[in-house]
Design a protein around this motif. Structure first.
Motif, short mmCIF file in Angstrom:
data_model
loop_
_atom_site.label_atom_id
_atom_site.label_comp_id
_atom_site.label_asym_id
_atom_site.label_seq_id
_atom_site.Cartn_x
_atom_site.Cartn_y
_atom_site.Cartn_z
N GLN A 40 68.52 141.14 75.70
CA GLN A 40 69.46 140.05 75.40
C GLN A 40 68.76 138.90 74.68
O GLN A 40 68.91 137.73 75.05
N LYS B 34 72.36 150.55 79.01
CA LYS B 34 73.40 149.80 79.69
C LYS B 34 73.76 150.42 81.04
O LYS B 34 74.31 149.73 81.91
N LEU C 132 66.19 145.05 72.11
CA LEU C 132 67.51 144.45 72.00
C LEU C 132 68.23 144.41 73.33
O LEU C 132 69.13 143.58 73.52
N ASP C 133 67.85 145.29 74.26
CA ASP C 133 68.48 145.27 75.58
C ASP C 133 68.04 144.08 76.41
O ASP C 133 68.64 143.79 77.45
N GLN D 183 71.45 144.29 65.85
CA GLN D 183 72.04 145.61 66.03
C GLN D 183 72.84 146.02 64.81
O GLN D 183 72.75 147.16 64.33
N SER D 184 73.63 145.10 64.30
CA SER D 184 74.47 145.41 63.14
C SER D 184 73.62 145.72 61.92
O SER D 184 73.90 146.66 61.17
N SER E 105 70.92 139.11 69.11
CA SER E 105 70.75 140.56 69.27
C SER E 105 71.88 141.34 68.61
O SER E 105 71.67 142.42 68.07
N ARG E 106 73.11 140.80 68.64
CA ARG E 106 74.24 141.48 67.99
C ARG E 106 74.03 141.57 66.48
O ARG E 106 74.37 142.58 65.86
#
Length: 316
Positions: free
Chosen positions: A122, A205, A119-120, A130-131, A126-127
């Protein structure tokens, strides 16, 4: 004193009014820092350390919890001797907690890291991913326990219906003491993977992108970049994940209690502590001894984390 030195001294020394203002801001900052650090410290001491120390003291006593403190009878190490010698649920509880810890290290930890790395990058949506992956973390362990019963029910469960065992050769996932611990661990790992993923995403990050780009320009592949650049930068997060994994595996309670109250193959130390302290036969001293053993096991993993953090702060 030269002209340059005089000008530098004049710039370094603020006017009297400005010095008074700085002094007032310093006092205000100190009060703010004292409140921000003092209030959480008092809450932690009152609701964590005081009960923990009281539990250690009461572990050397025999007390039902009824009446005043004058009814407490001090028995020394008798509670600990009974736990290790004549308390049958203790050995399976230790074994199940160690199995829980080993499975958490082998499954959700590397899988959460894998998800975080992917997921890093991008990737698209991806959001959303993550959810969706983090959603089980929001659910309580008690609700996860109810979902476990629905999924692994012998006759109406999802697993037996998909595999065709709902009508013939029914597999009793929850009733078999050799199977129910693994069924519960599947659901616990499903929840824990999202938690680990979020922690590693926060760590990723902080990795400097220029270092990864420089390694790629030097001919390093994706795995080599991760091994030599990303993984060393994740060392602080690895320690946090280690401690959280240990804590989550030792404090597991709700998910097994809603299934069969932590019996018949689902014995855990946390369930034994609760059963002896707030159960029908309230034994505060005996339950406190179990809680003290659980505390010692936790400190075995937490103390090295604190020592490493203090050493890193000293080096910085």
């Amino acid at each position: 004193m030269t002209v340059v030195e005089g000008a530098a001294a004049a710039r370094a020394t603020p006017p009297r009014g400005r010095r008074r203002k700085l002094r007032q801001l310093t006092v205000r900052d100190r009060v703010s820092l004292a409140l921000m650090a003092g209030i959480p410290t008092l809450i932690t001491v009152a609701f964590v350390w005081v009960p923990a120390l009281a539990s250690i003291v009461l572990s050397f006593s025999s007390w039902t919890g009824f009446g005043d403190f004058s009814t407490i009878q001090w028995v020394g190490t008798e509670n600990y001797r009974n736990i290790f010698s004549i308390y049958p649920p203790f050995d399976p509880a230790i074994q199940h907690n160690l199995i829980w810890l080993a499975v958490f290290f082998c499954l959700p930890l590397p899988f959460g890291l894998f998800l975080a790395v992917q997921l890093d990058k991008q990737i698209r949506f991806s959001r959303v991913y993550q959810s969706v992956i983090f959603l089980p973390v929001v659910l309580s362990l008690a609700l996860i326990g109810f979902m476990t019963e629905l999924i692994f029910s012998p006759t109406q469960g999802l697993i037996n219906n998909l595999t065709g065992h709902a009508e013939h050769h029914v597999v009793d996932w929850m009733g078999d003491p050799h199977l129910n611990i693994w069924a519960v661990l599947v659901m616990a790992c499903w929840r824990q993977a999202g938690y680990v993923m979020v922690l590693y995403l926060a760590g990723l990050k902080s990795v400097d992108p220029s270092q990864k780009e420089a390694a790629a320009l030097d001919g390093a592949g994706g795995f080599q970049v991760f091994r030599h650049v990303v993984w060393p930068a994740l060392r602080p997060i690895n320690i946090v994940v280690l401690v959280i994994t240990v804590i989550e595996s030792l404090r597991a309670f709700d998910i097994v209690y809603v299934i069969n109250k932590g019996t018949n193959g689902l014995e855990l130390l946390s369930v034994l502590v609760t059963g002896n302290i707030v159960g029908e036969a309230s034994r505060i001293g005996f339950g406190s001894a179990l809680a003290s053993i659980l505390l010692v096991i936790s400190l075995v993993f937490i103390v090295p984390y604190l020592i490493s953090m203090f050493r890193r702060d000293e080096r910085e």
